[in-house]
Design a protein around this motif. Structure first.
Motif, PDB file in Angstrom:
ATOM      1  N   ALA A   1       0.835  -1.209   0.000  1.00 52.60           N
ATOM      2  CA  ALA A   1       0.000   0.000   0.000  1.00 52.60           C
ATOM      3  C   ALA A   1       0.866   1.254   0.000  1.00 52.60           C
ATOM      4  N   ALA A   2       1.907   1.245   0.820  1.00 50.41           N
ATOM      5  CA  ALA A   2       2.802   2.403   0.879  1.00 50.41           C
ATOM      6  C   ALA A   2       3.492   2.632  -0.463  1.00 50.41           C
ATOM      7  N   ARG A   3       3.895   1.557  -1.126  1.00 46.07           N
ATOM      8  CA  ARG A   3       4.542   1.685  -2.439  1.00 46.07           C
ATOM      9  C   ARG A   3       3.584   2.299  -3.457  1.00 46.07           C
ATOM     10  N   LEU A   4       2.341   1.829  -3.455  1.00 46.60           N
ATOM     11  CA  LEU A   4       1.354   2.358  -4.393  1.00 46.60           C
ATOM     12  C   LEU A   4       1.036   3.822  -4.104  1.00 46.60           C
ATOM     13  N   GLU A   5       1.006   4.199  -2.841  1.00 50.28           N
ATOM     14  CA  GLU A   5       0.763   5.598  -2.495  1.00 50.28           C
ATOM     15  C   GLU A   5       1.907   6.484  -2.980  1.00 50.28           C
ATOM     16  N   ARG A   6       3.150   5.998  -2.859  1.00 53.88           N
ATOM     17  CA  ARG A   6       4.290   6.771  -3.372  1.00 53.88           C
ATOM     18  C   ARG A   6       4.211   6.905  -4.893  1.00 53.88           C
TER      19      ARG A   6
ATOM     20  N   GLN B   1      -6.021   0.574  -5.481  1.00 57.18           N
ATOM     21  CA  GLN B   1      -5.248  -0.634  -5.170  1.00 57.18           C
ATOM     22  C   GLN B   1      -4.648  -0.550  -3.772  1.00 57.18           C
ATOM     23  N   ALA B   2      -4.123   0.634  -3.438  1.00 60.45           N
ATOM     24  CA  ALA B   2      -3.523   0.815  -2.109  1.00 60.45           C
ATOM     25  C   ALA B   2      -4.564   0.607  -1.013  1.00 60.45           C
ATOM     26  N   ALA B   3      -5.775   1.135  -1.225  1.00 60.73           N
ATOM     27  CA  ALA B   3      -6.840   0.969  -0.234  1.00 60.73           C
ATOM     28  C   ALA B   3      -7.204  -0.498  -0.064  1.00 60.73           C
ATOM     29  N   ALA B   4      -7.213  -1.262  -1.182  1.00 64.51           N
ATOM     30  CA  ALA B   4      -7.503  -2.692  -1.096  1.00 64.51           C
ATOM     31  C   ALA B   4      -6.459  -3.400  -0.234  1.00 64.51           C
ATOM     32  N   HIS B   5      -5.198  -3.022  -0.398  1.00 64.84           N
ATOM     33  CA  HIS B   5      -4.144  -3.626   0.423  1.00 64.84           C
ATOM     34  C   HIS B   5      -4.311  -3.234   1.898  1.00 64.84           C
ATOM     35  N   ARG B   6      -4.726  -2.000   2.163  1.00 67.77           N
ATOM     36  CA  ARG B   6      -4.973  -1.593   3.553  1.00 67.77           C
ATOM     37  C   ARG B   6      -6.085  -2.449   4.162  1.00 67.77           C
ATOM     38  N   GLU B   7      -7.122  -2.696   3.396  1.00 67.24           N
ATOM     39  CA  GLU B   7      -8.209  -3.538   3.907  1.00 67.24           C
ATOM     40  C   GLU B   7      -7.713  -4.951   4.203  1.00 67.24           C
ATOM     41  N   LEU B   8      -6.919  -5.506   3.292  1.00 68.94           N
ATOM     42  CA  LEU B   8      -6.405  -6.854   3.491  1.00 68.94           C
ATOM     43  C   LEU B   8      -5.452  -6.938   4.674  1.00 68.94           C
ATOM     44  N   ALA B   9      -4.801  -5.837   4.981  1.00 66.21           N
ATOM     45  CA  ALA B   9      -3.908  -5.793   6.139  1.00 66.21           C
ATOM     46  C   ALA B   9      -4.671  -5.563   7.436  1.00 66.21           C
ATOM     47  N   GLY B  10      -5.987  -5.332   7.341  1.00 65.65           N
ATOM     48  CA  GLY B  10      -6.786  -5.076   8.538  1.00 65.65           C
ATOM     49  C   GLY B  10      -6.827  -3.622   8.931  1.00 65.65           C
ATOM     50  N   ASP B  11      -6.228  -2.754   8.115  1.00 64.84           N
ATOM     51  CA  ASP B  11      -6.207  -1.314   8.414  1.00 64.84           C
ATOM     52  C   ASP B  11      -7.386  -0.653   7.703  1.00 64.84           C
ATOM     53  N   ARG B  12      -8.581  -0.925   8.180  1.00 66.77           N
ATOM     54  CA  ARG B  12      -9.769  -0.379   7.517  1.00 66.77           C
ATOM     55  C   ARG B  12      -9.886   1.142   7.655  1.00 66.77           C
TER      56      ARG B  12
END
Length: 339
Positions: free
Chosen positions: A16-21, A36-47
């Motif tokens: 997620a951090a890479r996609l945000e950069r 895509q970054a938001a999807a990774h945040r959700e999968l990491a549990g960081d809703r």
């Protein structure tokens, strides 16, 4: 809509951090990259982190390509961490928008379904399909998940088959029928002591998982670079040595179609076309520390555009407009083998 990679194999926060950069480097692609970054945040549990990204997009001064999709994803995410009232309000707004994009309808309907709001989910699937299909004899590929989802919900509700359920059955290509996949009594077989019943259920689950992975899959496209006529004229005028690559715009278009057909004939899947612009290409050349006249840069530029979500699938759907920009149907333009 979601990366189809097991969480244990991916550092979703790092991705997620890479996609945000990357979104910061390519603001014109921020919508695609931040989703895509938001999807990774959700999968990491960081809703909450995912919600922050959706809000960042919705509050941007730049117009979004599909704002209703962003809102639908935000609603689905909010409901998963106990913000039900806000999620319902957003879902009502998406439904009221009558958007012509299938993805928002699918997201909000599945969100309702996952929270056992089956009647509301069925109404949402139906509302979206009624708007998107109209009198269309052959539904576009993008609407197939809506037909399958509606079939699934109606099966759970015990509703009798209608024309759209039959159409969903017809379009479904798995070895296991939709009726069998969506049978609400299937769960009973998981507690059976009969090996044959258990084996049959394993086969059904494998088929369902395969279809689900196919729906989620967004494999990296093999993309061919397309220059619109004004851009190609500007490119060759600024960098005359590239005339050896592009002798004329007509030949450029013919070469694209021929290359894609050759790749398709060789069995290469997921082909696409990316459209270049001279300023974007010059910026890319500068980032690579070379000159735009370096012809080896052209395929790298195409690959980079594809990685940033700029590829359009080839060939266009039946009845779709040709990729060349002429405004004609593909079948009557570059899709005509006699042309």
């Amino acid at each position: 809509m979601r990366p189809d990679t097991p969480a244990e194999n991916v550092d979703h926060n790092a991705e997620a951090a890479r996609l945000e950069r990357t979104a910061g480097l390519y603001p014109e692609d921020a919508e695609h990259l931040l989703l895509q970054a938001a999807a990774h945040r959700e999968l990491a549990g960081d809703r909450p982190g995912a919600t922050a990204l959706y809000d960042r997009l919705l509050s941007s001064s730049e117009p979004l390509e599909n704002p209703h999709l962003v809102r639908a994803l935000k609603a689905s995410n909010l409901w998963e961490y106990d913000h039900e009232a806000e999620a319902r309000a957003i879902i009502d707004g998406v439904r009221a928008s009558a958007t012509r994009h299938p993805a928002p309808w699918l997201i909000v309907a599945e969100s309702l379904e996952s929270h056992d709001e089956l009647e509301a989910a069925e109404e949402t699937f139906t509302q979206g399909l009624r708007l998107l299909l109209g009198d269309t004899a052959e539904p576009p590929q993008s609407t197939h998940p809506l037909l399958y989802g509606r079939h699934r919900v109606r099966r759970m509700l015990g509703a009798a088959h209608d024309e759209w359920d039959t159409l969903a059955d017809t379009l479904h290509s798995s070895s296991v029928s939709l009726d069998e996949l969506h049978d609400p009594k299937r769960i009973w077989s998981l507690g059976s002591d009969n090996p044959a019943e258990l084996q049959a259920e394993i086969s059904r689950l494998r088929a369902e998982l395969g279809a689900y992975r196919e729906a989620l899959s967004r494999p990296f496209p093999v993309a061919v670079l397309h220059w619109p006529a004004p851009e190609l004229h500007e490119l060759v005028s600024a960098y005359p040595s590239l005339a050896t690559e592009y002798s004329s715009h007509e030949e450029h278009l013919s070469t694209i179609e021929a290359s894609l057909r050759e790749l398709a004939a060789s069995g290469t899947p997921n082909l696409g076309i990316v459209t270049g612009t001279v300023p974007s290409y010059e910026a890319f050349a500068a980032s690579e520390g070379t000159t735009p006249e370096d012809t080896s840069l052209l395929p790298q530029y195409a690959t980079t555009l594809a990685a940033r979500g700029r590829a359009e699938a080839w060939p266009p759907e039946r009845g779709g407009v040709c990729w060349c920009g002429a405004g004609r149907s593909y079948s009557g333009c570059h899709g005509d083998p006699e042309a």
